[in-house]
Design a protein around this motif. Sequence first.
Motif, mmCIF file in Angstrom:
data_model
loop_
_atom_site.group_PDB
_atom_site.id
_atom_site.type_symbol
_atom_site.label_atom_id
_atom_site.label_comp_id
_atom_site.label_asym_id
_atom_site.label_seq_id
_atom_site.Cartn_x
_atom_site.Cartn_y
_atom_site.Cartn_z
ATOM 1 N N TRP A 1 -80.455 104.887 7.797
ATOM 2 C CA TRP A 1 -79.989 103.627 7.223
ATOM 3 C C TRP A 1 -81.112 102.609 7.218
ATOM 4 O O TRP A 1 -81.778 102.413 8.239
ATOM 5 N N ARG B 1 -80.291 99.625 5.614
ATOM 6 C CA ARG B 1 -79.462 98.460 5.298
ATOM 7 C C ARG B 1 -78.184 98.576 6.101
ATOM 8 O O ARG B 1 -77.876 99.627 6.666
ATOM 9 N N ILE C 1 -71.595 99.465 4.342
ATOM 10 C CA ILE C 1 -70.396 98.739 3.927
ATOM 11 C C ILE C 1 -69.352 98.970 5.012
ATOM 12 O O ILE C 1 -69.103 100.107 5.409
ATOM 13 N N GLU D 1 -68.722 102.824 5.722
ATOM 14 C CA GLU D 1 -69.400 103.760 4.824
ATOM 15 C C GLU D 1 -70.180 104.771 5.655
ATOM 16 O O GLU D 1 -70.851 104.418 6.618
ATOM 17 N N ILE E 1 -68.093 100.988 -4.606
ATOM 18 C CA ILE E 1 -69.379 100.343 -4.337
ATOM 19 C C ILE E 1 -70.490 101.392 -4.267
ATOM 20 O O ILE E 1 -71.580 101.198 -4.818
ATOM 21 N N LYS E 2 -70.212 102.512 -3.609
ATOM 22 C CA LYS E 2 -71.215 103.583 -3.505
ATOM 23 C C LYS E 2 -71.577 104.117 -4.894
ATOM 24 O O LYS E 2 -72.750 104.430 -5.147
ATOM 25 N N LYS E 3 -70.617 104.213 -5.793
ATOM 26 C CA LYS E 3 -70.908 104.667 -7.157
ATOM 27 C C LYS E 3 -71.867 103.711 -7.834
ATOM 28 O O LYS E 3 -72.781 104.125 -8.542
ATOM 29 N N CYS E 4 -71.685 102.419 -7.636
ATOM 30 C CA CYS E 4 -72.562 101.414 -8.229
ATOM 31 C C CYS E 4 -73.962 101.467 -7.621
ATOM 32 O O CYS E 4 -74.954 101.270 -8.326
ATOM 33 N N ILE E 5 -74.049 101.699 -6.329
ATOM 34 C CA ILE E 5 -75.349 101.747 -5.654
ATOM 35 C C ILE E 5 -76.144 102.953 -6.135
ATOM 36 O O ILE E 5 -77.340 102.857 -6.376
ATOM 37 N N ILE E 6 -75.473 104.089 -6.274
ATOM 38 C CA ILE E 6 -76.135 105.325 -6.672
ATOM 39 C C ILE E 6 -76.515 105.320 -8.144
ATOM 40 O O ILE E 6 -77.525 105.855 -8.552
#
Length: 182
Positions: free
Chosen positions: A109, A111, A114, A126, A176-181
């Motif tokens: 990690w 960061r 979430i 997360e 959110i993970k979909k957006c980050i990836i």
Amino acid sequence: MAGIYLKVDSIMRHTTGHRTKDGVYENSTFSPLSTVTGSPVIINSHILGNSVVSDKAEVLNSIVLNSIIADNAVIENVIMIGCTVVGSARVLCKDTTTIQNCIIEEGFWHRSPISYTLPTGVTITEGINDKVVVDCTNNRISKWLGGAGRRFGRIKGYTEEEMDMIEYYIKQIEEIKKCIIA
């Protein structure tokens, strides 16, 4: 630690709290309620509140407040508040990063993950890849949402409202993970 200023009473330096004789302790302070066991490496850090650092954990250039750092976990350049970092997890931040109220069990990690905490204290964090940690249980998002989460909730004694909230936050983490990836 650049940017972190913490006034610590000189009596706290290596003299209070329970500290094992094994391990490496350099330029670090320990609160009276802290517990350090095993053979950890603690360098340029402050172990505050009722924190526990154990096993072969490494705490470098960090502040740990009311948190647990155990097993082979490593944290560096972190202000860790109310967290649990265990297993093989590595939280290695370039600049000082504050991480609060989460459970990190694995992965690298750079960061803050979430994380959500219900009013009842249940934490949803997360995890790596397609995983989420709910109240110290790590599983794939599809499994949590596919019925296993409800079964887990009933075993733990969660109310229907709590289980609905857990599912909602797991879906939020998934989006959110979909957006980050992407």
